[in-house]
Scaffold this motif. Structure first.
Motif, PDB file in Angstrom:
ATOM      1  N   LEU A  20      11.458 -21.859  -7.456  1.00 19.63           N
ATOM      2  CA  LEU A  20      10.951 -21.039  -8.552  1.00 19.63           C
ATOM      3  C   LEU A  20      12.010 -20.832  -9.637  1.00 19.63           C
ATOM      4  O   LEU A  20      11.688 -20.796 -10.834  1.00 19.63           O
ATOM      5  N   SER A  21      13.264 -20.695  -9.233  1.00 15.68           N
ATOM      6  CA  SER A  21      14.340 -20.540 -10.222  1.00 15.68           C
ATOM      7  C   SER A  21      14.467 -21.786 -11.088  1.00 15.68           C
ATOM      8  O   SER A  21      14.702 -21.691 -12.303  1.00 15.68           O
ATOM      9  N   SER A  22      14.311 -22.965 -10.471  1.00 16.26           N
ATOM     10  CA  SER A  22      14.395 -24.200 -11.261  1.00 16.26           C
ATOM     11  C   SER A  22      13.232 -24.310 -12.237  1.00 16.26           C
ATOM     12  O   SER A  22      13.392 -24.819 -13.358  1.00 16.26           O
ATOM     13  N   LEU A  23      12.061 -23.813 -11.848  1.00 18.74           N
ATOM     14  CA  LEU A  23      10.913 -23.827 -12.753  1.00 18.74           C
ATOM     15  C   LEU A  23      11.143 -22.897 -13.942  1.00 18.74           C
ATOM     16  O   LEU A  23      10.736 -23.192 -15.071  1.00 18.74           O
ATOM     17  N   LEU A  24      11.802 -21.783 -13.704  1.00 16.29           N
ATOM     18  CA  LEU A  24      12.096 -20.847 -14.792  1.00 16.29           C
ATOM     19  C   LEU A  24      13.032 -21.464 -15.830  1.00 16.29           C
ATOM     20  O   LEU A  24      13.032 -21.055 -16.993  1.00 16.29           O
ATOM     21  N   ASN A  25      13.846 -22.431 -15.413  1.00 22.85           N
ATOM     22  CA  ASN A  25      14.814 -23.055 -16.316  1.00 22.85           C
ATOM     23  C   ASN A  25      14.255 -24.267 -17.052  1.00 22.85           C
ATOM     24  O   ASN A  25      14.979 -24.903 -17.838  1.00 22.85           O
ATOM     25  N   LEU A  26      12.999 -24.612 -16.812  1.00 25.18           N
ATOM     26  CA  LEU A  26      12.423 -25.793 -17.438  1.00 25.18           C
ATOM     27  C   LEU A  26      12.336 -25.656 -18.956  1.00 25.18           C
ATOM     28  O   LEU A  26      12.022 -24.587 -19.482  1.00 25.18           O
ATOM     29  N   GLU A  27      12.622 -26.750 -19.645  1.00 23.75           N
ATOM     30  CA  GLU A  27      12.440 -26.809 -21.085  1.00 23.75           C
ATOM     31  C   GLU A  27      11.027 -27.309 -21.370  1.00 23.75           C
ATOM     32  O   GLU A  27      10.656 -28.402 -20.942  1.00 23.75           O
ATOM     33  N   LEU A  28      10.244 -26.524 -22.083  1.00 20.17           N
ATOM     34  CA  LEU A  28       8.870 -26.911 -22.391  1.00 20.17           C
ATOM     35  C   LEU A  28       8.747 -27.363 -23.841  1.00 20.17           C
ATOM     36  O   LEU A  28       9.164 -26.646 -24.753  1.00 20.17           O
ATOM     37  N   PRO A  29       8.167 -28.537 -24.068  1.00 18.64           N
ATOM     38  CA  PRO A  29       7.885 -28.956 -25.450  1.00 18.64           C
ATOM     39  C   PRO A  29       6.940 -27.948 -26.111  1.00 18.64           C
ATOM     40  O   PRO A  29       6.138 -27.285 -25.432  1.00 18.64           O
ATOM     41  N   SER A  30       7.009 -27.832 -27.412  1.00 17.25           N
ATOM     42  CA  SER A  30       6.199 -26.848 -28.140  1.00 17.25           C
ATOM     43  C   SER A  30       4.703 -27.084 -27.960  1.00 17.25           C
ATOM     44  O   SER A  30       3.903 -26.155 -28.047  1.00 17.25           O
ATOM     45  N   GLU A  31       4.321 -28.341 -27.679  1.00 18.20           N
ATOM     46  CA  GLU A  31       2.891 -28.674 -27.548  1.00 18.20           C
ATOM     47  C   GLU A  31       2.327 -28.312 -26.181  1.00 18.20           C
ATOM     48  O   GLU A  31       1.117 -28.392 -25.966  1.00 18.20           O
ATOM     49  N   LEU A  32       3.178 -27.889 -25.242  1.00 17.55           N
ATOM     50  CA  LEU A  32       2.736 -27.679 -23.856  1.00 17.55           C
ATOM     51  C   LEU A  32       2.622 -26.211 -23.480  1.00 17.55           C
ATOM     52  O   LEU A  32       3.420 -25.371 -23.903  1.00 17.55           O
ATOM     53  N   SER A  33       1.625 -25.930 -22.646  1.00 19.98           N
ATOM     54  CA  SER A  33       1.520 -24.660 -21.939  1.00 19.98           C
ATOM     55  C   SER A  33       1.412 -24.981 -20.451  1.00 19.98           C
ATOM     56  O   SER A  33       1.111 -26.111 -20.074  1.00 19.98           O
ATOM     57  N   ILE A  34       1.663 -23.983 -19.608  1.00 28.38           N
ATOM     58  CA  ILE A  34       1.603 -24.221 -18.168  1.00 28.38           C
ATOM     59  C   ILE A  34       0.765 -23.150 -17.476  1.00 28.38           C
ATOM     60  O   ILE A  34       0.575 -22.044 -17.993  1.00 28.38           O
ATOM     61  N   GLU A  35       0.245 -23.521 -16.327  1.00 26.14           N
ATOM     62  CA  GLU A  35      -0.327 -22.568 -15.390  1.00 26.14           C
ATOM     63  C   GLU A  35       0.272 -22.879 -14.026  1.00 26.14           C
ATOM     64  O   GLU A  35       0.594 -24.035 -13.725  1.00 26.14           O
ATOM     65  N   VAL A  36       0.467 -21.852 -13.224  1.00 28.27           N
ATOM     66  CA  VAL A  36       1.057 -22.019 -11.899  1.00 28.27           C
ATOM     67  C   VAL A  36       0.034 -21.571 -10.853  1.00 28.27           C
ATOM     68  O   VAL A  36      -0.505 -20.460 -10.941  1.00 28.27           O
ATOM     69  N   ILE A  37      -0.247 -22.459  -9.894  1.00 23.10           N
ATOM     70  CA  ILE A  37      -1.159 -22.144  -8.798  1.00 23.10           C
ATOM     71  C   ILE A  37      -0.418 -22.370  -7.483  1.00 23.10           C
ATOM     72  O   ILE A  37       0.011 -23.491  -7.193  1.00 23.10           O
ATOM     73  N   ILE A  38      -0.251 -21.309  -6.722  1.00 25.17           N
ATOM     74  CA  ILE A  38       0.475 -21.379  -5.448  1.00 25.17           C
ATOM     75  C   ILE A  38      -0.487 -21.049  -4.307  1.00 25.17           C
ATOM     76  O   ILE A  38      -1.163 -20.018  -4.329  1.00 25.17           O
ATOM     77  N   ILE A  39      -0.551 -21.930  -3.324  1.00 28.25           N
ATOM     78  CA  ILE A  39      -1.364 -21.699  -2.130  1.00 28.25           C
ATOM     79  C   ILE A  39      -0.433 -21.390  -0.967  1.00 28.25           C
ATOM     80  O   ILE A  39       0.358 -22.235  -0.549  1.00 28.25           O
ATOM     81  N   ASP A  40      -0.498 -20.167  -0.476  1.00 27.38           N
ATOM     82  CA  ASP A  40       0.334 -19.742   0.653  1.00 27.38           C
ATOM     83  C   ASP A  40      -0.511 -19.718   1.926  1.00 27.38           C
ATOM     84  O   ASP A  40      -1.552 -19.068   1.976  1.00 27.38           O
ATOM     85  N   GLY A  41      -0.062 -20.447   2.942  1.00 29.47           N
ATOM     86  CA  GLY A  41      -0.820 -20.526   4.192  1.00 29.47           C
ATOM     87  C   GLY A  41      -0.556 -19.371   5.129  1.00 29.47           C
ATOM     88  O   GLY A  41      -0.313 -19.582   6.319  1.00 29.47           O
ATOM     89  N   TYR A  42      -0.630 -18.150   4.596  1.00 33.27           N
ATOM     90  CA  TYR A  42      -0.370 -16.932   5.369  1.00 33.27           C
ATOM     91  C   TYR A  42       0.998 -16.983   6.040  1.00 33.27           C
ATOM     92  O   TYR A  42       1.117 -17.009   7.267  1.00 33.27           O
ATOM     93  N   SER A  43       2.037 -16.991   5.210  1.00 32.80           N
ATOM     94  CA  SER A  43       3.412 -17.016   5.701  1.00 32.80           C
ATOM     95  C   SER A  43       3.707 -15.781   6.545  1.00 32.80           C
ATOM     96  O   SER A  43       3.215 -14.681   6.264  1.00 32.80           O
ATOM     97  N   HIS A  44       4.553 -15.989   7.566  1.00 33.85           N
ATOM     98  CA  HIS A  44       4.955 -14.884   8.437  1.00 33.85           C
ATOM     99  C   HIS A  44       6.289 -14.281   8.012  1.00 33.85           C
ATOM    100  O   HIS A  44       6.717 -13.265   8.585  1.00 33.85           O
ATOM    101  N   ASP A  45       6.933 -14.896   7.027  1.00 35.32           N
ATOM    102  CA  ASP A  45       8.219 -14.383   6.559  1.00 35.32           C
ATOM    103  C   ASP A  45       8.050 -13.723   5.181  1.00 35.32           C
ATOM    104  O   ASP A  45       6.958 -13.269   4.838  1.00 35.32           O
ATOM    105  N   ARG A  46       9.085 -13.701   4.373  1.00 38.73           N
ATOM    106  CA  ARG A  46       9.061 -13.007   3.087  1.00 38.73           C
ATOM    107  C   ARG A  46       8.610 -13.904   1.927  1.00 38.73           C
ATOM    108  O   ARG A  46       8.752 -13.520   0.775  1.00 38.73           O
ATOM    109  N   THR A  47       8.059 -15.055   2.226  1.00 41.21           N
ATOM    110  CA  THR A  47       7.681 -15.999   1.169  1.00 41.21           C
ATOM    111  C   THR A  47       6.784 -15.360   0.111  1.00 41.21           C
ATOM    112  O   THR A  47       7.045 -15.476  -1.095  1.00 41.21           O
ATOM    113  N   LEU A  48       5.728 -14.693   0.536  1.00 40.70           N
ATOM    114  CA  LEU A  48       4.775 -14.115  -0.413  1.00 40.70           C
ATOM    115  C   LEU A  48       5.433 -13.050  -1.284  1.00 40.70           C
ATOM    116  O   LEU A  48       5.193 -12.990  -2.500  1.00 40.70           O
TER     117      LEU A  48
END
Length: 306
Positions: A20-48
């Motif tokens: 997630l930290s690497s995604l925050l550092n991404l350079e986005l061209p002015s023509e682009l927008s993003i959406e993020v979709i995360i599927i968590d398989g009911y993690s038992h740790d602190r992932t969520l």
């Protein structure tokens, strides 16, 4: 243009912050927008909890360029099932598939976008030119050296799509939907399956100039267990796939079940490469790891149906 970033995850508290930290550092061209979709398989740790904490960082950094940040918990039995959920929900023209142990270079999306704007409708997949493993402990560094030795003797080309993983690739959303999405029954090899189907439809694969880093397993035990699952998944792939020609099934089988002579040559090449690119202490251990890894893979393959 909208790009969907799809992340399937489960119990990845040790690596998801890097991703997630690497995604925050991404350079986005002015023509682009993003959406993020995360599927968590009911993690038992602190992932969520970690993901939810990052959601607000994404909102603050990307602002109006972030169209949505969805986190969905779903009981999934296979990675293909999780990917299909993302595929069904995606609004972007292209999907960037990111695993929860991936680290993307800063120019990742910008480099891919240069290829996207030039791509014909026949281009279905874009993949990074470079993929580099990273170990975060002693076992992980040894495994990273193993993969680096393997990478040095193999190059990813369009004619070797069986070596191409889904992680870090961009796929055209409409094309994936047109071929029915991922095989939800495969416990592994869903990427090989879908790339073979795309190739059989004469669609194109192109590279872009960026680096994908990925964090290796952190123990030899889990690494060998992964090989067993991959072997089992490849056997399932041959059984369940509905290719137009037996040649595709045979190509998969030949790629992963080489004859004894071929495996011996592969082993010798690997050892020579390991001594050239790894520390001496690592290179001495790697041949044993090679044998264990291959044994795990073959065990998974031949245990199918038992």
């Amino acid at each position: 243009m909208l790009i969907t970033i799809g992340i399937p995850t489960k119990n990845s508290e040790e690596t998801i912050p890097y991703t997630l930290s690497s995604l925050l550092n991404l350079e986005l061209p002015s023509e682009l927008s993003i959406e993020v979709i995360i599927i968590d398989g009911y993690s038992h740790d602190r992932t969520l909890d970690i993901i939810v904490g990052y959601k607000y960082k994404f909102i603050n950094i990307f602002g109006s360029k972030l169209k949505r940040f969805n986190v969905i918990q779903e009981r999934v039995n296979t990675i293909g099932f999780a990917r299909n959920i993302i595929l069904n929900l995606a609004s972007g023209e292209w999907i960037l598939w990111v695993d929860s142990d991936n680290i993307l270079s800063k120019n990742y999306i910008k480099a891919a976008f240069k290829e996207i704007v030039q791509a014909s409708n026949n281009v279905a997949v874009l993949y990074p030119k470079y993929s580099i493993p990273i170990g975060i402990n002693k076992a992980g560094k040894l495994i990273a050296c193993y993969f680096n030795s393997s990478i040095k003797k193999q190059s990813i080309t369009n004619s070797k799509i069986l070596t191409l993983p889904m992680q870090g690739t961009f796929t055209r959303t409409s094309t994936l939907r047109s071929i029915g999405g991922f095989n939800s029954f495969l416990i592994a090899g869903e990427d090989v399956d879908i790339f073979m189907r795309l190739a059989s439809a004469n669609l194109e694969f192109k590279s872009f100039d960026a680096i994908l880093y990925y964090v290796t397993r952190r123990s030899i035990t889990s690494w060998v267990r992964q090989a067993i699952i991959w072997g089992y998944g490849q056997r399932m792939l041959i059984k369940y796939n509905d290719f137009n020609s037996e040649n595709h099934k045979n190509a998969i089988s030949r790629s992963h079940l080489k004859n004894v002579y071929s495996n011996f040559i592969d082993f010798i090449t690997f050892v020579i490469t390991a001594f050239n690119y790894c520390k001496l202490t690592q290179a001495i251990i790697l041949p044993y790891l090679y044998i264990i890894r291959r044994a795990g893979y073959f065990a998974g393959y031949y245990l199918y149906g038992l």
